[in-house]
Design an enzyme around this catalytic site. Structure first.
Site: not given
Length: 274
Positions: A46-47
């Site tokens: 995830e970003t």
């Protein structure tokens, strides 16, 4: 754009679950495809992108992207974002509120470094075992559950050893009609410091195995709290990096607690063209 890599659900660098965090100045979001391409460049599960929201019901907007797509809920990306905001002195006293695709979320950083997330609980509804899931996992399944809005498939295995020993066929998992497959079992040793173990595989959305999945515990915590007859339980996600998630079920909410460590702090020098 400043970008950090922060290990979440751990107090040691290079363990837990790494998330990239971008604190935006606004006034508007970058294009969604730009954010997705940044997430693909970071190549983490995830970003997170956070945007200040002056006034209103929330303090910040928060969005999460895998290398493939935007998602509705992410625990470790939220915890990492709160760690970044707190480190920069951008939070006041008490709970911080986030406007997200998963609804209004709250988080509370504490003086000892613990961060508590207030997330909606997700159900665990018994279902038949999906065709092909036992073959994909290489193990028999004791029980299977849907997880409502989480859209993951929860399966119970007989032991912690069975969970740790999994080496699933990721191609076969990708072909299943679910976002991801979440496996769990009771802890083998009652004195281990955790009540249950889990692992999470979501190759269909670019995450072969997620190291520590906060959102998954919004379904795991109610399940194990019900089985164990108490509201507070602790899970260990037994990926190669591993991490502890301390959980408390509070009605239709789940409180998830953990720590985080910044391991990289840099500058993104160009936005991708769209």
């Amino acid at each position: 754009m400043r970008i950090r890599i922060i290990d979440a659900f751990t107090d040691r660098p290079f363990s837990g679950n790494p998330a990239a965090v971008c604190l935006l100045e606004g006034p508007a979001w970058p294009q969604p495809e730009q954010m997705r391409r940044i997430a693909a460049e970071m190549n983490l599960s995830e970003t997170a992108f956070a945007l200040p929201l002056p006034g209103g019901d929330a303090d910040w907007g928060l969005r999460w992207f895998t290398p493939v797509e935007e998602v509705n809920l992410c625990g470790h990306g939220t915890l990492a974002t709160v760690h970044a905001l707190h480190s920069d002195g951008l939070l006041g006293e008490g709970w911080v509120r986030f406007d997200t695709r998963g609804g209004l979320l709250r988080a509370l950083p504490e003086a000892d470094g613990t961060i508590t997330l207030d997330f909606p609980a997700n159900p665990h509804l018994p279902v038949d075992t999906l065709p092909g899931v036992e073959e994909a996992l290489g193990r028999p399944v004791l029980a299977a559950f849907e997880t409502g809005a989480l859209a993951d498939y929860l399966v119970l295995l007989p032991s912690e050893h069975a969970v740790r020993a999994l080496s699933p066929d990721l191609g076969a998992l990708t072909r299943l009609p679910v976002r991801g497959v979440l496996v769990t079992a009771p802890a083998d040793d009652p004195g281990s410091g955790y009540d249950f173990v889990s692992r999470f595989f979501a190759p269909a959305v670019g995450i072969p195995e997620d190291p520590v999945t906060g959102s998954a515990h919004t379904a795991l915590a109610p399940y194990w709290a019900g089985r164990l007859g108490r509201t507070k339980v602790t899970g260990y996600q037994a990926s190669p990096r591993g991490g502890l998630v301390r959980c408390e079920v509070a009605g239709d909410r789940v409180l998830l607690a953990g720590r985080a460590v910044t391991v990289l702090d840099g500058v993104l020098r160009a936005l991708p063209a769209v």
